[in-house]
Design a protein around this motif. Structure first.
Motif, PDB file in Angstrom:
ATOM      1  N   TRP A  37       0.835  -1.203   0.000  1.00  0.00           N
ATOM      2  CA  TRP A  37       0.000   0.000   0.000  1.00  0.00           C
ATOM      3  C   TRP A  37       0.871   1.256   0.000  1.00  0.00           C
ATOM      4  O   TRP A  37       0.608   2.206  -0.745  1.00  0.00           O
ATOM      5  N   TRP A  38       1.904   1.244   0.832  1.00  0.00           N
ATOM      6  CA  TRP A  38       2.827   2.385   0.868  1.00  0.00           C
ATOM      7  C   TRP A  38       3.530   2.544  -0.472  1.00  0.00           C
ATOM      8  O   TRP A  38       3.641   3.662  -0.995  1.00  0.00           O
ATOM      9  N   LEU A  39       3.999   1.437  -1.044  1.00  0.00           N
ATOM     10  CA  LEU A  39       4.728   1.483  -2.309  1.00  0.00           C
ATOM     11  C   LEU A  39       3.832   1.971  -3.443  1.00  0.00           C
ATOM     12  O   LEU A  39       4.294   2.646  -4.370  1.00  0.00           O
ATOM     13  N   ALA A  40       2.541   1.653  -3.365  1.00  0.00           N
ATOM     14  CA  ALA A  40       1.613   2.043  -4.428  1.00  0.00           C
ATOM     15  C   ALA A  40       1.280   3.525  -4.389  1.00  0.00           C
ATOM     16  O   ALA A  40       0.890   4.099  -5.420  1.00  0.00           O
ATOM     17  N   HIS A  41       1.433   4.185  -3.221  1.00  0.00           N
ATOM     18  CA  HIS A  41       0.975   5.567  -3.104  1.00  0.00           C
ATOM     19  C   HIS A  41       2.055   6.572  -2.702  1.00  0.00           C
ATOM     20  O   HIS A  41       1.805   7.775  -2.725  1.00  0.00           O
ATOM     21  N   THR A  42       3.237   6.085  -2.326  1.00  0.00           N
ATOM     22  CA  THR A  42       4.273   7.021  -1.920  1.00  0.00           C
ATOM     23  C   THR A  42       4.833   7.791  -3.116  1.00  0.00           C
ATOM     24  O   THR A  42       4.878   7.274  -4.233  1.00  0.00           O
ATOM     25  N   ARG A  43       5.263   9.015  -2.857  1.00  0.00           N
ATOM     26  CA  ARG A  43       5.915   9.834  -3.887  1.00  0.00           C
ATOM     27  C   ARG A  43       7.405  10.017  -3.574  1.00  0.00           C
ATOM     28  O   ARG A  43       8.061  10.855  -4.187  1.00  0.00           O
ATOM     29  N   TRP A  44       7.906   9.240  -2.637  1.00  0.00           N
ATOM     30  CA  TRP A  44       9.307   9.332  -2.253  1.00  0.00           C
ATOM     31  C   TRP A  44      10.198   8.943  -3.432  1.00  0.00           C
ATOM     32  O   TRP A  44       9.969   7.944  -4.100  1.00  0.00           O
ATOM     33  N   GLN A 112       4.233  -7.563  -5.935  1.00  0.00           N
ATOM     34  CA  GLN A 112       3.832  -6.983  -7.219  1.00  0.00           C
ATOM     35  C   GLN A 112       2.327  -7.063  -7.467  1.00  0.00           C
ATOM     36  O   GLN A 112       1.720  -6.057  -7.851  1.00  0.00           O
ATOM     37  N   PRO A 113       1.671  -8.212  -7.264  1.00  0.00           N
ATOM     38  CA  PRO A 113       0.215  -8.236  -7.449  1.00  0.00           C
ATOM     39  C   PRO A 113      -0.522  -7.305  -6.487  1.00  0.00           C
ATOM     40  O   PRO A 113      -1.497  -6.652  -6.874  1.00  0.00           O
ATOM     41  N   LEU A 114      -0.067  -7.225  -5.227  1.00  0.00           N
ATOM     42  CA  LEU A 114      -0.721  -6.353  -4.258  1.00  0.00           C
ATOM     43  C   LEU A 114      -0.513  -4.891  -4.622  1.00  0.00           C
ATOM     44  O   LEU A 114      -1.453  -4.080  -4.547  1.00  0.00           O
ATOM     45  N   THR A 115       0.705  -4.529  -4.998  1.00  0.00           N
ATOM     46  CA  THR A 115       0.983  -3.140  -5.376  1.00  0.00           C
ATOM     47  C   THR A 115       0.141  -2.727  -6.576  1.00  0.00           C
ATOM     48  O   THR A 115      -0.447  -1.636  -6.599  1.00  0.00           O
ATOM     49  N   ASN A 116       0.070  -3.585  -7.588  1.00  0.00           N
ATOM     50  CA  ASN A 116      -0.746  -3.288  -8.775  1.00  0.00           C
ATOM     51  C   ASN A 116      -2.222  -3.161  -8.410  1.00  0.00           C
ATOM     52  O   ASN A 116      -2.931  -2.276  -8.930  1.00  0.00           O
ATOM     53  N   ALA A 117      -2.697  -4.022  -7.513  1.00  0.00           N
ATOM     54  CA  ALA A 117      -4.109  -3.974  -7.111  1.00  0.00           C
ATOM     55  C   ALA A 117      -4.407  -2.691  -6.340  1.00  0.00           C
ATOM     56  O   ALA A 117      -5.457  -2.055  -6.543  1.00  0.00           O
ATOM     57  N   PHE A 118      -3.504  -2.278  -5.467  1.00  0.00           N
ATOM     58  CA  PHE A 118      -3.718  -1.054  -4.697  1.00  0.00           C
ATOM     59  C   PHE A 118      -3.648   0.185  -5.581  1.00  0.00           C
ATOM     60  O   PHE A 118      -4.376   1.155  -5.362  1.00  0.00           O
ATOM     61  N   GLN A 119      -2.782   0.152  -6.575  1.00  0.00           N
ATOM     62  CA  GLN A 119      -2.715   1.275  -7.509  1.00  0.00           C
ATOM     63  C   GLN A 119      -4.000   1.394  -8.311  1.00  0.00           C
ATOM     64  O   GLN A 119      -4.450   2.502  -8.624  1.00  0.00           O
ATOM     65  N   ALA A 120      -4.619   0.269  -8.624  1.00  0.00           N
ATOM     66  CA  ALA A 120      -5.842   0.271  -9.433  1.00  0.00           C
ATOM     67  C   ALA A 120      -7.059   0.760  -8.651  1.00  0.00           C
ATOM     68  O   ALA A 120      -8.040   1.215  -9.252  1.00  0.00           O
ATOM     69  N   THR A 121      -7.008   0.682  -7.321  1.00  0.00           N
ATOM     70  CA  THR A 121      -8.166   1.116  -6.537  1.00  0.00           C
ATOM     71  C   THR A 121      -8.344   2.630  -6.562  1.00  0.00           C
ATOM     72  O   THR A 121      -9.463   3.127  -6.403  1.00  0.00           O
TER      73      THR A 121
END
Length: 232
Positions: A37-44, A112-121
């Motif tokens: 979740w952090w990796l999908a939304h962080t701007r760091w 990778q599947p979790l990050t992609n899924a969180f980005q899609a939400t």
């Protein structure tokens, strides 16, 4: 076709394999969900370094990863040595060591599947929920998790199936102790080395059928989820 029959030792190897897959997959899902979740939304800007580290097990030879884990978890390693200085056993050639090695080796298949899924939400629906005073935990479990269910399912199945076939990391970290660290892939290798192809075939066929069934299930369920999502 040769008949399928398993010796008690082969049955135990399958049990160790399934137990390892269940435990490592469960722990990975729990630990990787907030990280993804952090990796999908962080701007760091340093995010790319984290992504590279997470993906590294995909390209790193399993024996290399297993070798460094062996050094780390062994009696002279930082983790193993610290445990021994505290009166505990080191983690090399133990089932706990197998779990740690399996988790690291399967990390990309969960992240990778979790990050992609969180980005899609997206974030729009979460912003609306926040205006209704939903807590972060409520938002995650009632909104994010259902929307990302395909990602969770894919991550779980890929991690489980990947663990079933692990060899290089397992043999380096856990060795080949029957009933403790001997998994099905290592048992197959032992049978082939002893020219016992019938026993090797029995174990290999079970893993092939199980892996194919898992992948078939995840593709079928993902297609069902997609149809339901479009229809709703």
């Amino acid at each position: 076709m040769m008949p399928i029959s398993l010796s008690p030792q082969d049955t135990m190897a399958l049990w160790v394999t399934f137990k390892l897959a269940v435990i490592s997959t469960t722990i990975l899902l729990v630990l990787c969900a907030p990280a993804a979740w952090w990796l999908a939304h962080t701007r760091w800007r340093g995010k790319v370094v984290v992504e590279a580290l997470v993906t590294l097990p995909l390209v790193l030879p399993p024996t290399v990863l297993g070798f460094y884990l062996l050094l780390l978890l062994g009696p002279r390693g930082w983790v193993g040595g610290t445990l021994e200085s505290m009166g505990f056993n080191h983690l090399a050639f133990s089932f706990t060591g197998l779990v740690i090695g399996s988790m690291i080796y399967s990390l990309p298949f969960v992240m990778q599947p979790l990050t992609n899924a969180f980005q899609a939400t997206g974030t729009r629906v979460l912003e609306v929920a926040a205006t209704l005073r939903a807590s972060p935990l409520d938002r995650f479990f009632t909104i994010v998790a259902p929307l990302a269910r395909r990602g969770f399912l894919t991550a779980a199945v890929l991690s489980f199936a990947h663990t079933l076939g692990e060899f290089g990391v397992i043999i380096m970290v856990g060795g080949n102790i029957p009933g403790q660290t001997q998994v099905a892939s290592i048992a197959i290798y032992d049978h082939v080395e002893a020219m016992d192809y019938q026993s090797a075939h029995a174990l290999a066929l079970i893993l092939v059928i199980l892996s194919f069934s898992l992948l078939l299930a995840v593709y079928g369920l993902n297609r069902k989820f997609k149809v339901v999502g479009v229809g709703s």
